[in-house]
Design an enzyme around this catalytic site. Structure first.
Site, PDB file in Angstrom:
ATOM      1  N   SER A 173      13.338  -3.811  -1.601  1.00  0.00           N
ATOM      2  CA  SER A 173      12.429  -3.348  -2.644  1.00  0.00           C
ATOM      3  C   SER A 173      13.054  -2.148  -3.330  1.00  0.00           C
ATOM      4  CB  SER A 173      11.089  -2.940  -2.011  1.00  0.00           C
ATOM      5  OG  SER A 173      10.276  -2.230  -2.922  1.00  0.00           O
ATOM      6  N   TYR A 212       6.227   1.869   4.374  1.00  0.00           N
ATOM      7  CA  TYR A 212       6.771   0.714   3.655  1.00  0.00           C
ATOM      8  C   TYR A 212       8.158   1.031   3.111  1.00  0.00           C
ATOM      9  CZ  TYR A 212       7.212  -2.960   0.124  1.00  0.00           C
ATOM     10  OH  TYR A 212       7.657  -4.012  -0.631  1.00  0.00           O
TER      11      TYR A 212
END
Length: 253
Positions: free
Chosen positions: A144, A157
């Site tokens: 990501s 995350y």
């Protein structure tokens, strides 16, 4: 550019919806046999049915990627069904944080790290020996843009996606001379069911998030699947250990 995939085999985890489903469909459209893996049996079987309805070949295999025995069984099933594994897209992941680092819980940490990091590690652990036995293959992991810098209020995350890039780069170097390429994709915000649910309680959120991307919109799942197929293709034969950023210009600012 020809993808030259016909007759080969791909595995996609987290394939019940979103990026995973789009990539499974894209692999199938190029003539690959596709193993569709997910915890969501209804969604996963739905992806496999879409492939078969379009004339492709697919099998759904339910798998919890945080469990070593289930991942091993997944890969055993792929080999028993198709005889080989040419490409793996390790896409299963979760995002459940809603607060600052100090507000996080141990349960959140364990869940995020379990799926996003341990899951990728376990998948590669069982995929790589199969690829070594057949002389090579290509692996793509989902990271990501959050793995490239800070992500306030998403610290766990972000840490998990930094870890995915670390696993990707390390595996790429370990197996660079053994015919296995390992790369990652680093998407920004993509139009998935998860994003749409997040916008339901705040109608202004979609416009705000779109404005974070210089291109003026969020990404489409098909744009990510195209990047995955490129990284698996012969066109990327000199590419390994990389995190391909697909972010509408977000990280260029």
């Amino acid at each position: 550019m020809s993808m030259t995939f016909s007759g080969q085999v791909a595995l996609v985890t987290g394939a019940a919806a979103g990026i995973g489903r789009a990539t499974a469909l894209a692999f199938a459209a190029e003539g690959l046999k596709v193993a569709v893996a997910d915890l969501d049996a209804q969604g996963g079987e739905g992806t496999a049915e879409l492939i078969r309805a379009a004339g492709g070949e697919a099998v759904f295999i339910r798998c919890d990627v945080t469990k070593d025995a289930e991942v091993k069984a997944l890969l055993d099933r792929v080999i028993n069904t198709y005889g080989r594994l040419d490409y793996a897209f390790n896409n299963a992941g979760i995002e459940i944080e809603k607060g600052s680092l100090a507000e996080g819980s141990e349960a959140e940490f364990d869940a995020i790290m379990g799926v996003n990091v341990k899951g990728v590690w376990l998948c590669m652990k069982h995929q790589i020996p199969l690829m070594l036995n057949q002389g090579g293959g290509a692996i793509v992991n989902t990271a990501s843009v959050a793995g490239l810098g800070a992500a306030p209020r998403m610290s766990i995350y972000a840490a998990s996606k930094h870890a995915v890039l670390g696993l990707t780069k390390s595996a790429a170097i370990e197996y660079a001379k053994k015919g296995i390429r390992v790369n990652a994709i680093c998407p920004a915000v993509i139009d998935t069911d998860m994003f749409r649910r997040a916008c339901e309680t705040d109608p202004k959120k979609a416009d705000y998030v779109a404005a974070l991307h210089p291109i003026g919109r969020i990404g489409k799942v098909e744009e990510i699947s195209a990047a995955v197929l490129y990284l698996c293709s012969d066109g990327a034969s000199f590419t390994t250990g990389q995190g391909l950023v697909v972010d509408g210009g977000m990280t260029a600012i």
